[in-house]
Design a protein around this motif. Structure first.
Motif, PDB file in Angstrom:
ATOM      1  N   GLU A   1       0.835  -1.210   0.000  1.00 40.00           N
ATOM      2  CA  GLU A   1       0.000   0.000   0.000  1.00 40.00           C
ATOM      3  C   GLU A   1       0.862   1.248   0.000  1.00 40.00           C
ATOM      4  O   GLU A   1       0.565   2.215  -0.710  1.00 40.00           O
ATOM      5  CB  GLU A   1      -0.935  -0.008   1.211  1.00 40.00           C
ATOM      6  CG  GLU A   1      -2.060  -1.022   1.096  1.00 40.00           C
ATOM      7  CD  GLU A   1      -2.934  -1.019   2.329  1.00 40.00           C
ATOM      8  OE1 GLU A   1      -2.786  -0.101   3.173  1.00 40.00           O
ATOM      9  OE2 GLU A   1      -3.752  -1.931   2.458  1.00 40.00           O
ATOM     10  N   ARG A   2       1.918   1.240   0.797  1.00 44.86           N
ATOM     11  CA  ARG A   2       2.809   2.406   0.836  1.00 44.86           C
ATOM     12  C   ARG A   2       3.496   2.599  -0.505  1.00 44.86           C
ATOM     13  O   ARG A   2       3.705   3.729  -0.943  1.00 44.86           O
ATOM     14  CB  ARG A   2       3.849   2.232   1.946  1.00 44.86           C
ATOM     15  CG  ARG A   2       3.279   2.409   3.322  1.00 44.86           C
ATOM     16  CD  ARG A   2       4.383   2.439   4.375  1.00 44.86           C
ATOM     17  NE  ARG A   2       3.829   2.042   5.638  1.00 44.86           N
ATOM     18  CZ  ARG A   2       4.246   1.024   6.360  1.00 44.86           C
ATOM     19  NH1 ARG A   2       5.259   0.294   5.952  1.00 44.86           N
ATOM     20  NH2 ARG A   2       3.686   0.738   7.502  1.00 44.86           N
ATOM     21  N   LYS A   3       3.868   1.485  -1.152  1.00 44.74           N
ATOM     22  CA  LYS A   3       4.527   1.574  -2.454  1.00 44.74           C
ATOM     23  C   LYS A   3       3.595   2.223  -3.475  1.00 44.74           C
ATOM     24  O   LYS A   3       4.005   3.094  -4.240  1.00 44.74           O
ATOM     25  CB  LYS A   3       4.942   0.185  -2.921  1.00 44.74           C
ATOM     26  CG  LYS A   3       5.622   0.178  -4.268  1.00 44.74           C
ATOM     27  CD  LYS A   3       5.946  -1.229  -4.728  1.00 44.74           C
ATOM     28  CE  LYS A   3       6.527  -1.164  -6.124  1.00 44.74           C
ATOM     29  NZ  LYS A   3       6.419  -2.379  -6.841  1.00 44.74           N
ATOM     30  N   LYS A   4       2.334   1.791  -3.484  1.00 49.39           N
ATOM     31  CA  LYS A   4       1.369   2.368  -4.419  1.00 49.39           C
ATOM     32  C   LYS A   4       1.184   3.855  -4.160  1.00 49.39           C
ATOM     33  O   LYS A   4       1.129   4.657  -5.092  1.00 49.39           O
ATOM     34  CB  LYS A   4       0.021   1.644  -4.306  1.00 49.39           C
ATOM     35  CG  LYS A   4       0.033   0.250  -4.876  1.00 49.39           C
ATOM     36  CD  LYS A   4      -1.302  -0.421  -4.686  1.00 49.39           C
ATOM     37  CE  LYS A   4      -1.237  -1.862  -5.169  1.00 49.39           C
ATOM     38  NZ  LYS A   4      -2.488  -2.563  -4.928  1.00 49.39           N
ATOM     39  N   LYS A   5       1.109   4.247  -2.890  1.00 50.51           N
ATOM     40  CA  LYS A   5       0.956   5.662  -2.548  1.00 50.51           C
ATOM     41  C   LYS A   5       2.199   6.440  -2.977  1.00 50.51           C
ATOM     42  O   LYS A   5       2.095   7.539  -3.525  1.00 50.51           O
ATOM     43  CB  LYS A   5       0.722   5.824  -1.050  1.00 50.51           C
ATOM     44  CG  LYS A   5       0.462   7.262  -0.631  1.00 50.51           C
ATOM     45  CD  LYS A   5       0.255   7.357   0.860  1.00 50.51           C
ATOM     46  CE  LYS A   5      -0.062   8.743   1.352  1.00 50.51           C
ATOM     47  NZ  LYS A   5       0.688   9.815   0.819  1.00 50.51           N
TER      48      LYS A   5
ATOM     49  N   LYS B   1       2.155   6.908  -6.741  1.00 50.04           N
ATOM     50  CA  LYS B   1       1.148   7.899  -7.113  1.00 50.04           C
ATOM     51  C   LYS B   1       1.645   9.307  -6.803  1.00 50.04           C
ATOM     52  O   LYS B   1       1.523  10.208  -7.630  1.00 50.04           O
ATOM     53  CB  LYS B   1      -0.150   7.615  -6.360  1.00 50.04           C
ATOM     54  CG  LYS B   1      -1.283   8.546  -6.700  1.00 50.04           C
ATOM     55  CD  LYS B   1      -2.529   8.179  -5.916  1.00 50.04           C
ATOM     56  CE  LYS B   1      -3.622   9.205  -6.143  1.00 50.04           C
ATOM     57  NZ  LYS B   1      -4.791   8.928  -5.317  1.00 50.04           N
ATOM     58  N   ASP B   2       2.218   9.497  -5.619  1.00 50.01           N
ATOM     59  CA  ASP B   2       2.760  10.805  -5.253  1.00 50.01           C
ATOM     60  C   ASP B   2       3.932  11.183  -6.151  1.00 50.01           C
ATOM     61  O   ASP B   2       4.091  12.353  -6.523  1.00 50.01           O
ATOM     62  CB  ASP B   2       3.205  10.816  -3.794  1.00 50.01           C
ATOM     63  CG  ASP B   2       2.033  10.780  -2.825  1.00 50.01           C
ATOM     64  OD1 ASP B   2       0.894  11.041  -3.270  1.00 50.01           O
ATOM     65  OD2 ASP B   2       2.253  10.487  -1.636  1.00 50.01           O
ATOM     66  N   GLY B   3       4.743  10.190  -6.520  1.00 52.97           N
ATOM     67  CA  GLY B   3       5.870  10.449  -7.422  1.00 52.97           C
ATOM     68  C   GLY B   3       5.395  10.911  -8.786  1.00 52.97           C
ATOM     69  O   GLY B   3       5.948  11.866  -9.365  1.00 52.97           O
ATOM     70  N   GLU B   4       4.376  10.266  -9.314  1.00 49.44           N
ATOM     71  CA  GLU B   4       3.825  10.670 -10.614  1.00 49.44           C
ATOM     72  C   GLU B   4       3.287  12.094 -10.551  1.00 49.44           C
ATOM     73  O   GLU B   4       3.504  12.888 -11.467  1.00 49.44           O
ATOM     74  CB  GLU B   4       2.707   9.710 -11.035  1.00 49.44           C
ATOM     75  CG  GLU B   4       3.196   8.362 -11.492  1.00 49.44           C
ATOM     76  CD  GLU B   4       2.045   7.427 -11.834  1.00 49.44           C
ATOM     77  OE1 GLU B   4       0.931   7.924 -12.117  1.00 49.44           O
ATOM     78  OE2 GLU B   4       2.269   6.206 -11.819  1.00 49.44           O
TER      79      GLU B   4
ATOM     80  N   LEU C   1       3.981  17.805 -11.947  1.00 47.56           N
ATOM     81  CA  LEU C   1       4.095  19.212 -11.586  1.00 47.56           C
ATOM     82  C   LEU C   1       5.451  19.779 -11.997  1.00 47.56           C
ATOM     83  O   LEU C   1       5.550  20.901 -12.493  1.00 47.56           O
ATOM     84  CB  LEU C   1       3.893  19.393 -10.075  1.00 47.56           C
ATOM     85  CG  LEU C   1       2.482  19.183  -9.560  1.00 47.56           C
ATOM     86  CD1 LEU C   1       2.466  19.208  -8.031  1.00 47.56           C
ATOM     87  CD2 LEU C   1       1.548  20.240 -10.110  1.00 47.56           C
ATOM     88  N   LEU C   2       6.509  19.002 -11.803  1.00 44.84           N
ATOM     89  CA  LEU C   2       7.849  19.431 -12.187  1.00 44.84           C
ATOM     90  C   LEU C   2       7.935  19.629 -13.692  1.00 44.84           C
ATOM     91  O   LEU C   2       8.471  20.641 -14.168  1.00 44.84           O
ATOM     92  CB  LEU C   2       8.877  18.390 -11.724  1.00 44.84           C
ATOM     93  CG  LEU C   2      10.340  18.735 -11.925  1.00 44.84           C
ATOM     94  CD1 LEU C   2      10.701  19.964 -11.122  1.00 44.84           C
ATOM     95  CD2 LEU C   2      11.196  17.546 -11.509  1.00 44.84           C
ATOM     96  N   ASP C   3       7.384  18.688 -14.446  1.00 43.62           N
ATOM     97  CA  ASP C   3       7.384  18.794 -15.900  1.00 43.62           C
ATOM     98  C   ASP C   3       6.597  20.021 -16.353  1.00 43.62           C
ATOM     99  O   ASP C   3       7.042  20.769 -17.228  1.00 43.62           O
ATOM    100  CB  ASP C   3       6.790  17.522 -16.512  1.00 43.62           C
ATOM    101  CG  ASP C   3       6.951  17.477 -18.010  1.00 43.62           C
ATOM    102  OD1 ASP C   3       8.060  17.796 -18.488  1.00 43.62           O
ATOM    103  OD2 ASP C   3       5.972  17.124 -18.694  1.00 43.62           O
TER     104      ASP C   3
END
Length: 129
Positions: A105-109, A112-115, A120-122
């Motif tokens: 679950e933490r990995k999925k979160k 998602k936060d990384g994407e 936003l950076l892009d």
């Protein structure tokens, strides 16, 4: 189930056929709205059940881990020792499975936060100066 199209020109005529088609669309929208509300309600119930399940597994694991035989005489029998060890191993297995599930679950979160961050950076880098 398909519905006949609503033509813009038909709304000026306000014919009984147009009203009937409009009524069909309204009923479909109400049915779809109810379905979406049910999906949200069931999804929230599932999330709540998963949290309760996680708590129950952890509590069960702690109960198994803390189990101890009271023995009569000087020592425990071999069977009692095997049962107590089995309970402890099963509790450790339950803890490990639960920890791995939580890590997923933490990995999925995190992904998602990384994407979202990279998006936003892009977007920020493509702004004109």
């Amino acid at each position: 189930m398909g519905h006949p199209p609503l033509e813009f020109s038909d709304c000026y005529l306000d014919s009984p056929d147009f009203r009937e088609r409009l009524k069909c669309y309204e009923q479909e929208l109400e049915r779809t709205n109810k379905f979406i509300k049910d999906v949200i309600k069931d999804g929230n119930a599932l999330i709540s059940a998963m949290r309760n399940y996680s708590s129950a597994v952890q509590k069960f694991s702690q109960t198994l881990q803390s189990f101890q035989f009271d023995f009569i005489g000087d020592t425990l029998t071999d069977d009692e020792i095997n049962i107590a060890e089995s309970f402890k191993e099963f509790a450790e297995l339950l803890n490990e499975v639960e920890n791995e599930r939580m890590m997923m679950e933490r990995k999925k979160k995190f992904e998602k936060d990384g994407e979202r961050f990279y998006s936003l950076l892009d977007r920020h880098l493509h702004l004109s100066s």
